[in-house]
Design an enzyme around this catalytic site. Structure first.
Site, short mmCIF file in Angstrom:
data_model
loop_
_atom_site.label_atom_id
_atom_site.label_comp_id
_atom_site.label_asym_id
_atom_site.label_seq_id
_atom_site.Cartn_x
_atom_site.Cartn_y
_atom_site.Cartn_z
CG PHE A 127 -1.86 1.23 1.17
CD1 PHE A 127 -2.99 1.22 0.35
CD2 PHE A 127 -1.57 2.38 1.88
CE1 PHE A 127 -3.83 2.33 0.28
CE2 PHE A 127 -2.40 3.50 1.81
CZ PHE A 127 -3.53 3.47 1.00
CG ASP A 214 5.55 3.54 2.03
OD1 ASP A 214 5.52 4.08 3.15
OD2 ASP A 214 4.55 3.48 1.28
CE LYS A 243 -0.97 5.73 7.77
NZ LYS A 243 -0.67 4.98 6.56
C1 LIG Z 1 -0.89 5.27 5.15
C2 LIG Z 1 0.15 4.85 4.19
C3 LIG Z 1 0.40 5.56 3.01
C4 LIG Z 1 -0.46 6.72 2.56
O1 LIG Z 1 -0.41 7.80 3.44
P1 LIG Z 1 -1.50 8.96 3.32
O2 LIG Z 1 -1.05 9.98 4.32
O3 LIG Z 1 -2.84 8.36 3.66
O4 LIG Z 1 -1.48 9.47 1.93
C5 LIG Z 1 1.44 5.14 2.20
N1 LIG Z 1 2.19 4.08 2.52
C6 LIG Z 1 2.00 3.37 3.65
C7 LIG Z 1 2.89 2.21 3.97
C8 LIG Z 1 0.96 3.71 4.51
O5 LIG Z 1 0.75 2.98 5.61
#
Ligand SMILES: *Cc1c(COP(=O)(O)O)cnc(C)c1O
Length: 392
Positions: A127, A214, A243
């Protein structure tokens, strides 16, 4: 009648305020937040240090744009660089934006090497966000459906499969980067082999491609290191954060190192809000507090303690497939889909989440106490046992 677009299936509760790991609803009912607003409020709710920092900053200055120097941005970047081993930072406002910056950086890196159609290796069950490029990078059909045509330039391989990466590199000369989560969050708290990231580092070096991590969910202390790659003693070329970086104030960051730090030059990328004085004040307070309260080392101890407690108390439940954690990133996998558990837990005043259909995901605040951990375990174990008995 609500005037909000129906993009979310919301649970029937409205919170009014928070205190540490607790959220209090408009009827004064207290809930234990074992999700931290999806790995955002790592310091818990209404932390004094964050509260004070944003109050003080709001009295002085909220925003100037990136046409001018921003002192808080420099300060936060310095701290991030020292803690991560990276070279420099681009600030934005969310995780998707941080990954957009990484994807643009990788493409430009490719063009600088004469590759006209650069491609990035991404993983199944990954994701990376909801913008067009990041949903195209995401390994979940539900996120992509209805938004075709997808952004091209992504090559997908299974997670935790080094050979699949090597094979993709053999057949595709256009690959310029690998984008991967150190632990998959939305995909089901998937923890790869201990040397997976080391192998990816080796492959990226051998092929002169960028290793892009990420760390949007796994970063900022959650796994027991400031960044999850620090368990592996390696450095990526690019690392994305968001986050928990602002503990609830929106902020994202794309960190780069070495050759990757020289790719995005003046005019190549930008953001009106990115790295504004307010968001950076929150980020500085978060990093200072993680250190002052020794929360990163504690995340490891607390997470392992929670896993041990869950394992002991659920050892006779035949429906538990696996209980796994890295620090306070915890997954309890059942042998059946269990999305209903979220509502059942809410009724018991416990906030949890279920990912990949059958894995209970726990991301409690790093400030959780022993007593609160015990309460979390007791409450959730009772819920799981009642549920698995009933579906049996
Ligand atoms: C939450 C998340 C995102 C996206 O972040 P947003 O602030 O919602 O755009 C991308 N990568 C990972 C691994 C995430 O957990």
């Amino acid at each position: 009648m609500t005037h909000i677009m129906p993009t979310y299936n919301r649970l029937p509760v409205t919170f009014d305020r928070g205190e540490g790991v607790w959220l209090i609803d408009v009827n004064n009912q207290r809930y234990l937040d074992a999700l931290s607003g999806i790995a955002v409020c790592n310091l818990g709710h209404a932390h004094t240090a964050v509260h004070k920092a944003i109050c003080a900053q709001s009295e002085k200055l909220l925003h100037t744009s990136n046409l001018y120097n921003i002192a808080n941005q420099e300060l936060l970047a310095d701290k991030l660089i020292k803690k991560s081993g990276m070279s420099n930072v681009f600030f934005c406002n969310s995780g998707a934006e941080a990954n957009e910056a990484a994807i643009k950086l990788a493409r430009k890196f490719g063009h600088s090497k004469g590759i006209e159609k650069p491609a990035i290796i991404v993983m199944e069950k990954s994701f990376h966000g909801r913008t067009l490029a990041t949903l195209s990078a995401t390994g979940n059909a539900k996120v992509q459906q209805g938004f075709e045509p997808l952004v091209e330039g992504f090559t997908r391989v299974p997670y935790n499969d080094v050979k699949a990466i090597e094979d993709a590199l053999k057949t595709n000369q256009n690959i310029v980067a690998i984008l991967v989560e150190p632990i998959q969050g939305e995909g089901g708290i998937n923890i790869p082999a201990p040397d997976y990231l080391n192998q990816i580092r080796r492959i990226c070096d051998a092929h002169d491609i960028l290793m892009m991590l990420d760390e949007i969910q796994s970063g900022i202390g959650r796994t027991g290191q400031f960044l999850a790659y620090q368990h592996n003693d390696i450095l990526p070329d690019v690392c994305t954060l968001a986050k928990a970086l602002g503990n609830g104030v929106p902020i994202g960051a794309c960190l780069a190192r070495g050759k990757a730090s020289e790719i995005l030059t003046a005019g190549a990328h930008g953001s009106t809000f990115g790295g504004n004085p307010l968001a950076c004040a929150a980020g500085i307070a978060v990093l200072n507090t993680l250190e002052a309260e020794n929360l990163i080392a504690l995340a490891q101890v607390k997470g392992d303690n929670l896993r041990t407690l869950f394992s002991e108390k659920l050892k006779d439940n035949q429906h538990i497939v696996d209980i796994r954690n890295k620090g306070l990133m915890i997954g309890i996998e059942l042998d059946k889909p269990c999305a209903e558990l979220v509502k059942i837990a809410l009724d018991q005043h416990l906030l949890i989440n279920v990912t990949n259909d059958s894995t209970i995901r726990l991301l409690p605040p790093l400030i959780i106490t022993k007593q609160e951990s015990q309460y979390l375990v007791d409450t959730l174990v009772a819920i799981i046992n009642a549920y698995t008995t009933q579906i049996h």
